[in-house]
Design a protein around this motif. Structure first.
Motif, mmCIF file in Angstrom:
data_model
loop_
_atom_site.group_PDB
_atom_site.id
_atom_site.type_symbol
_atom_site.label_atom_id
_atom_site.label_comp_id
_atom_site.label_asym_id
_atom_site.label_seq_id
_atom_site.Cartn_x
_atom_site.Cartn_y
_atom_site.Cartn_z
ATOM 1 N N VAL A 145 8.663 -12.270 -9.991
ATOM 2 C CA VAL A 145 9.581 -11.490 -9.223
ATOM 3 C C VAL A 145 9.137 -11.315 -7.625
ATOM 4 O O VAL A 145 8.018 -11.597 -7.457
ATOM 5 C CB VAL A 145 9.368 -9.936 -9.727
ATOM 6 C CG1 VAL A 145 10.138 -10.106 -11.388
ATOM 7 C CG2 VAL A 145 8.037 -9.443 -9.787
ATOM 8 N N GLY A 146 9.976 -10.843 -7.006
ATOM 9 C CA GLY A 146 9.825 -10.778 -5.199
ATOM 10 C C GLY A 146 9.335 -9.222 -5.154
ATOM 11 O O GLY A 146 9.361 -8.418 -5.870
ATOM 12 N N SER A 147 8.973 -8.955 -3.992
ATOM 13 C CA SER A 147 8.954 -7.751 -3.309
ATOM 14 C C SER A 147 9.109 -8.055 -2.026
ATOM 15 O O SER A 147 8.780 -8.969 -1.496
ATOM 16 C CB SER A 147 7.352 -7.250 -3.619
ATOM 17 O OG SER A 147 7.123 -6.693 -4.987
ATOM 18 N N PRO A 148 9.163 -7.028 -1.044
ATOM 19 C CA PRO A 148 9.363 -7.259 0.487
ATOM 20 C C PRO A 148 8.118 -7.391 1.029
ATOM 21 O O PRO A 148 7.101 -7.016 0.526
ATOM 22 C CB PRO A 148 10.103 -6.101 1.172
ATOM 23 C CG PRO A 148 10.216 -5.047 -0.008
ATOM 24 C CD PRO A 148 9.866 -5.661 -1.544
ATOM 25 N N ASN A 149 8.027 -8.120 2.168
ATOM 26 C CA ASN A 149 6.975 -8.388 3.036
ATOM 27 C C ASN A 149 5.827 -8.894 2.476
ATOM 28 O O ASN A 149 4.716 -8.935 3.113
ATOM 29 C CB ASN A 149 6.348 -6.685 3.442
ATOM 30 C CG ASN A 149 7.401 -6.115 4.016
ATOM 31 O OD1 ASN A 149 8.344 -6.338 4.660
ATOM 32 N ND2 ASN A 149 7.540 -4.530 3.711
ATOM 33 N N LYS A 150 6.118 -9.933 1.586
ATOM 34 C CA LYS A 150 4.847 -10.847 1.089
ATOM 35 C C LYS A 150 5.497 -12.306 0.855
ATOM 36 O O LYS A 150 5.115 -12.799 -0.261
ATOM 37 C CB LYS A 150 4.355 -10.229 -0.085
ATOM 38 C CG LYS A 150 3.769 -8.966 -0.067
ATOM 39 C CD LYS A 150 3.159 -8.305 -1.461
ATOM 40 C CE LYS A 150 2.313 -6.984 -1.203
ATOM 41 N NZ LYS A 150 2.067 -6.407 -2.345
ATOM 42 N N SER A 151 6.140 -12.821 1.910
ATOM 43 C CA SER A 151 7.076 -14.057 1.640
ATOM 44 C C SER A 151 5.999 -15.175 1.366
ATOM 45 O O SER A 151 6.405 -16.096 0.213
ATOM 46 C CB SER A 151 7.764 -14.344 2.919
ATOM 47 O OG SER A 151 6.987 -14.177 4.180
ATOM 48 N N GLU A 207 -5.742 7.592 -1.986
ATOM 49 C CA GLU A 207 -5.557 7.679 -3.769
ATOM 50 C C GLU A 207 -3.932 7.880 -3.735
ATOM 51 O O GLU A 207 -3.313 7.580 -4.615
ATOM 52 C CB GLU A 207 -6.459 8.901 -4.147
ATOM 53 C CG GLU A 207 -7.573 8.444 -4.580
ATOM 54 C CD GLU A 207 -7.686 6.864 -5.057
ATOM 55 O OE1 GLU A 207 -7.270 6.618 -6.042
ATOM 56 O OE2 GLU A 207 -8.655 6.120 -4.526
ATOM 57 N N GLU A 208 -3.348 8.511 -2.615
ATOM 58 C CA GLU A 208 -2.010 8.866 -2.917
ATOM 59 C C GLU A 208 -1.048 7.243 -2.704
ATOM 60 O O GLU A 208 -0.192 7.061 -3.386
ATOM 61 C CB GLU A 208 -1.415 9.621 -1.660
ATOM 62 C CG GLU A 208 -1.701 11.200 -2.073
ATOM 63 C CD GLU A 208 -1.394 12.247 -0.837
ATOM 64 O OE1 GLU A 208 -1.460 13.404 -1.075
ATOM 65 O OE2 GLU A 208 -1.428 11.643 0.231
ATOM 66 N N ALA A 209 -1.711 6.500 -1.566
ATOM 67 C CA ALA A 209 -1.016 5.410 -1.421
ATOM 68 C C ALA A 209 -1.251 4.327 -2.815
ATOM 69 O O ALA A 209 -0.205 3.675 -3.259
ATOM 70 C CB ALA A 209 -1.808 4.703 -0.446
ATOM 71 N N ALA A 210 -2.337 4.529 -3.528
ATOM 72 C CA ALA A 210 -2.675 3.944 -4.611
ATOM 73 C C ALA A 210 -1.687 4.278 -5.772
ATOM 74 O O ALA A 210 -1.015 3.489 -6.610
ATOM 75 C CB ALA A 210 -4.089 3.831 -5.057
ATOM 76 N N ARG A 211 -1.417 5.466 -6.011
ATOM 77 C CA ARG A 211 -0.683 6.081 -7.283
ATOM 78 C C ARG A 211 0.933 5.932 -6.800
ATOM 79 O O ARG A 211 1.263 5.710 -7.978
ATOM 80 C CB ARG A 211 -1.537 7.631 -7.384
ATOM 81 C CG ARG A 211 -0.602 8.100 -8.539
ATOM 82 C CD ARG A 211 -0.940 9.808 -8.442
ATOM 83 N NE ARG A 211 -0.508 10.256 -7.311
ATOM 84 C CZ ARG A 211 -0.866 11.225 -6.570
ATOM 85 N NH1 ARG A 211 -2.053 11.848 -6.913
ATOM 86 N NH2 ARG A 211 -0.261 11.920 -5.451
ATOM 87 N N ASP A 212 1.117 6.505 -5.654
ATOM 88 C CA ASP A 212 2.621 6.471 -5.491
ATOM 89 C C ASP A 212 3.257 5.356 -4.854
ATOM 90 O O ASP A 212 4.601 5.189 -5.150
ATOM 91 C CB ASP A 212 2.813 7.738 -4.510
ATOM 92 C CG ASP A 212 2.206 9.150 -4.941
ATOM 93 O OD1 ASP A 212 2.117 9.288 -6.405
ATOM 94 O OD2 ASP A 212 1.807 9.892 -4.069
ATOM 95 N N ILE A 213 2.561 4.560 -4.255
ATOM 96 C CA ILE A 213 3.181 3.262 -3.696
ATOM 97 C C ILE A 213 2.781 2.161 -4.439
ATOM 98 O O ILE A 213 3.597 1.266 -4.903
ATOM 99 C CB ILE A 213 2.959 3.147 -2.239
ATOM 100 C CG1 ILE A 213 3.233 4.479 -1.760
ATOM 101 C CG2 ILE A 213 3.501 1.836 -1.577
ATOM 102 C CD1 ILE A 213 3.059 4.210 0.034
ATOM 103 N N VAL A 214 1.614 1.816 -4.544
ATOM 104 C CA VAL A 214 0.832 0.555 -5.295
ATOM 105 C C VAL A 214 1.340 0.434 -6.616
ATOM 106 O O VAL A 214 1.852 -0.655 -7.101
ATOM 107 C CB VAL A 214 -0.296 0.182 -5.011
ATOM 108 C CG1 VAL A 214 -0.928 -0.882 -5.841
ATOM 109 C CG2 VAL A 214 -0.735 0.096 -3.315
ATOM 110 N N LEU A 215 0.901 1.534 -7.226
ATOM 111 C CA LEU A 215 1.297 1.404 -8.817
ATOM 112 C C LEU A 215 2.706 1.914 -9.417
ATOM 113 O O LEU A 215 2.936 1.739 -10.427
ATOM 114 C CB LEU A 215 0.339 2.451 -9.442
ATOM 115 C CG LEU A 215 -1.154 2.163 -9.466
ATOM 116 C CD1 LEU A 215 -2.201 3.074 -10.147
ATOM 117 C CD2 LEU A 215 -1.254 0.647 -10.165
#
Ligand code: NAD
Length: 258
Positions: A145-151, A207-215
């Protein structure tokens, strides 16, 4: 007779877990990757003594075909042959396509995709001749699958699935299998860097970045463990996995089920 495994990018993260797990199955190991030489030498010695196998290390930069050739020659010289090839070395860069540095694109394609062509073309003939071999490519949920910003990463990982399928078909009657493992997010150095950058740009804690965005795209809402990826790699090396070939196997906590 012992099997011999070459694992690119095995000085940390997923590659290291695969090296440990394959050593645990009695395979001799060729480690590869960057890092502090003393730490790597300690790692090499510890894996060898913990599992009673032989472990060598190659500092080859897999973006350089001549260094790949040197690494595979060293491994064949030490152990006679390469039975298991794990193409795992990988890097990431996150930026929108209009801001994506062309030199980063070239480096990601070279390390995450083209290196697997150079390693495979050198060992696949011997595997076919001997009637047994395993090629395991560490792709990603981002191969499916794709995601933005990782071309560059996503293009390379999708390409790696194409390479896997082609090699699997070419080798289908020879006792050699080729498969791709597609992990979701695993908390390694590669992801830690993304968490730190996100925390900084979004003004939130790591921890917020990991939980709310990455995961966010990973339904199990936890990171995949390196050992969970390594266990599948070990299974693919077993004789009972002989009919699993040309597959792209997610270990992604449900990400690509959505
Ligand atoms: P990592 O940064 O911990 O490990 C990368 C390894 O590759 C290191 O040993 C590093 O030294 C090595 N490496 C980098 N450039 C190299 C080069 N030019 N030549 C030789 N070795 C080189 O990261 P990781 O997360 O363990 O990544 C391993 C693989 O798993 C990568 O292909 C990555 O794309 C893939 N992957 C990771 C995740 C994740 O969430 N961490 C998810 C899916 C796929």
């Amino acid at each position: 007779m012992r099997r011999n495994a070459v694992i690119t990018g095995s000085t940390s993260g997923i590659g290291l877990a695969i090296a440990e797990a394959m050593a645990g199955e009695g395979m001799n190991i060729t480690l590869n990757g960057f890092g502090d030489r003393d730490n790597i030498e300690q790692l090499r010695g510890r894996i060898a003594s913990d599992h009673g196998v032989q472990v060598i290390y190659s500092a080859a930069d897999v973006s350089k075909p001549d260094q790949i050739k040197g690494m595979l020659s060293e491994s064949e010289h030490a152990f006679g042959q390469v039975d298991v090839l794990v193409n795992n070395a990988g890097i990431q860069h996150v930026a929108s396509i209009e801001e994506f540095p062309p030199e980063k694109w070239d480096a990601i394609l070279a390390i995450n995709l083209t290196a697997a062509f150079h390693t495979t073309r050198q060992v696949i003939g011997g595997m076919k001749q001997r009637g047994w071999g395993r090629m395991i490519n560490i792709a990603s949920a981002h191969a499916l699958v794709g995601s933005p910003n990782k071309s560059a990463y996503i293009a390379a990982k999708h390409g790696l699935i194409g390479l896997t399928r082609t090699v699997a078909l070419e080798a289908a009657t020879s006792g050699v299998t080729a498969n791709a493992i597609c992990p979701g997010y695993v908390r390694t150095a590669l992801v830690e860097q993304q968490i730190q950058e996100l925390a900084k740009t979004e003004g939130i804690t790591e921890e917020e970045a990991a939980r709310d965005i990455v995961l966010e795209p990973q339904p199990i809402r936890r990171f995949v463990e390196t050992e969970e990826v390594a266990a599948l790699a070990v299974f693919l090396c077993s004789d009972t996995a002989a009919a699993v070939t040309g597959a792209a196997l997610p270990v992604d906590g449900g990400w690509t089920a959505q």
